[in-house]
Enzyme design. Sequence first.
Site, PDB file in Angstrom:
ATOM      1  N   GLU A  82     -52.785  22.870  27.092  1.00 18.95           N
ATOM      2  CA  GLU A  82     -51.461  22.819  27.724  1.00 18.95           C
ATOM      3  C   GLU A  82     -50.793  24.186  27.649  1.00 18.95           C
ATOM      4  OE1 GLU A  82     -47.014  21.433  26.331  1.00 18.95           O
ATOM      5  OE2 GLU A  82     -48.715  20.195  25.702  1.00 18.95           O
ATOM      6  N   LYS A 131     -45.401  10.494  25.689  1.00 17.44           N
ATOM      7  CA  LYS A 131     -45.401  11.563  24.701  1.00 17.44           C
ATOM      8  C   LYS A 131     -44.277  11.286  23.709  1.00 17.44           C
ATOM      9  CE  LYS A 131     -44.446  16.511  24.205  1.00 17.44           C
ATOM     10  NZ  LYS A 131     -44.256  17.793  24.907  1.00 17.44           N
TER      11      LYS A 131
END
Length: 217
Positions: A44, A134
Amino acid sequence: MARKQEVQQQLFDSGVVAVLRGIPGDRMVDVATAIYEGGVTALEITADTKRCAEQIAAVDKALADTDAVVGAGTVLDASTASRVIDAGAEFVLAPNLDESVIKVCNRAGVVSAPGVMTPTEAVEALEAGADVLKLFPASTVGPSHVSALQGPLGDVPVMPTGGISADNLEAYFAAGADAVGAGSALVDYDAVERGDMDGVRAQAAAFVDAVDTACNE
């Protein structure tokens, strides 16, 4: 849609998403490659990185012939989501819940993982079409919050991020986490500053070993 499912499964198979934040542009590809070589297949690049879209495209190109998946994090709005997806991001993570980001991801066939904390936020995210929840910041609530969310909501995919370390991995996976996001515990920023890619690779590999141990306990 098939590719989206493949990417989501890759996130879970990896067990950890490496959060690359504040990496100098001239070292991003080398750092990402070293972390991949250490065993992390989900990378990421945060949207607050300078020239984020260019960095995503460069890392995606460098790892094109591997099983790595490259995504973007800290994506706070729809316009940013569109920009990073155009650059090649195959998953989009955020610290917050913004339904417009989820919609952009769904239209593009890209995995979305908005940040949630409460059951209300979790339900809103799922109803908007989010693929993964998340849990952020995970350190605020701890591992038990994963099972607390999944209890009433069912087997929803949860990825705790924020404060994740080798010392608490086992507790998060035991509570039901499908994967975790990790930054400084996985990325050796001192080694990055020195240009020591062997050091970057070694710390990533050690973290991957800890994830493998935690998942097999």
